[in-house]
Design a protein around this motif. Structure first.
Motif: not given
Length: 398
Positions: A68-69, A81-90
């Motif tokens: 994706m990156r 997108v990367i920030t949302v994914v990282l925050a949601a998963i962590l």
């Protein structure tokens, strides 16, 4: 055969955790066999989406976040997108970890049955998981998971068999969709606990640990289908067992086992406890692992599972899970809320996955066929439909 088993087992173990056990128990106890169709749809959706994720991993030899990156060319969209994914998963996996360790603790409490040990069991389980993750390689974890999933599956299937369920009613529940009064959120939660967004990232990352070239694409396909189908049988066994259990209210998963005890003896409690312990341990391993893989992809770490930053990430998630258990919150309430939220997040993750797997620049000749796209789009539309119905129900319109 066992040499060809791979990441699919870890994915199956990840979704058949305390969350799935809790939701299948609630579905069976409250609505009988009526919601089996929702479970079947969830399993089929999982096979389709995880199949796409596995194909991305083996073709690109990269994690889903890495792809994706690379493909999101607009900087602000890529960062968002990367920030949302990282925050949601962590954050999400840290929250799930409490439920995973809590489920394993509930199972172990019934087996140990010593009151003085109860405060120490979450710490003991957390320490055991820490040692496994710290010292194990992917191949070692894979073998451990095959054993744990086997124990878990046997435990719950035995429980289902001893209740002597109605085969005709099970078949009817599979092929005749019904939505009893008050069952909407349970359906969404069944979907959310089976089609788990973080498993898409986990699967893509693990596939390249097992298969180093596109030659393994056929094995990836069958590993996914067989492993997730077996996980679905375990989920079905839990729902069927709960349907037969004479219980009016469910506050924890073992209420089902205690409901079965008058009919089938103490062995029902033991089988359920062993299954719950195995389910909790397997999910408590995969949730921190998935968070670490996502963080590794987001920040470009190159050391794999032995990278200190990778280990620090999963240690943080594991630590959050153990600490969270000190708060007086009913695990089943947290699990219910988390699975409903998961179901609402699913359409976004499914659309991102479909976008990636259809890019010829990424997948080449292995991009989606029209039939695969049709299945993927159907899953997205179905998950959006459920999400919209739940929102309308909350605001009182539907």
């Amino acid at each position: 055969m066992f040499k060809k088993i791979g990441p699919g087992v870890l994915v199956a173990a990840a979704f058949v955790g305390p969350g799935t056990i809790a939701m299948c128990t609630l579905a069976g106890a409250r609505f009988g066999y009526a919601l089996i169709w929702a479970l079947v749809v969830s399993i089929l959706a999982t096979i389709v989406l995880q199949g796409m994720a596995g194909r991305i991993g083996v073709v690109t030899q990269s994690g889903l976040v890495d792809v994706m990156r690379q493909e999101l060319k607009v900087p602000w969209i890529r960062k968002t997108v990367i920030t949302v994914v990282l925050a949601a998963i962590l954050i999400g996996n840290a929250a799930y970890e409490a439920g995973n360790i809590g489920g394993a603790t509930l199972g172990l409490e019934q087996l140990v049955d010593q009151e003085w040990t109860k405060p120490y069991l979450p710490i003991l389980i957390g320490f055991f998981i820490f040692l496994l993750l710290w010292f194990s390689s992917y191949k070692v974890l894979e073998r451990i998971f095959v054993g744990l999933v086997g124990i878990m599956g046997a435990s719950f299937v035995v429980c289902a068999i001893i209740t002597k369920p109605s085969v005709a009613e099970i078949v009817k529940g599979m092929f005749v969709p019904r939505l009893p009064e008050g069952s909407l959120f349970t359906v969404i939660a069944l979907v959310g606990t089976t089609v788990v967004p973080y498993n898409l990232f986990l699967h893509t990352s693990l596939v390249k640990e097992k298969w180093k070239s596109v030659n393994g694409i056929k094995e990836v396909k069958w590993d996914t289908i067989v492993s997730i189908a077996l996980g679905g049988i375990v989920s079905l066994a839990i729902l069927v067992t709960a349907s037969a259990a004479p219980i009016a209210d469910v506050n924890q998963v073992l209420d089902m086992a205690k409901g079965l005890e008058p009919l089938f003896g103490k062995m029902a409690v033991y089988f359920m406890s062993v299954g719950l312990l195995a389910a909790g341990v397997t999910s408590a391993i995969t949730a921190p692992l998935a968070a670490a893989y996502v963080a590794s992809s987001c920040f470009g770490w190159s050391g794999g599972m032995q990278d200190k930053r990778f280990k620090l990430t999963w240690t943080f998630v594991l630590f959050c899970g153990v600490i969270s258990l000190s708060f007086d919150i009913k695990p089943i309430e947290v699990i219910q809320f988390a699975q409903v939220a998961n179901g609402l997040l699913l359409p976004i993750m499914a659309m991102l996955l479909l976008w990636v797997v259809n890019k010829r620049s990424v997948m080449g000749q292995y991009q989606n066929t029209m039939l695969q796209n049709a299945f993927g789009l159907a899953i997205v539309l179905f998950s959006i439909f459920l999400g919209m119905k739940s929102i309308l129900k909350v605001v009182g319109v539907f």
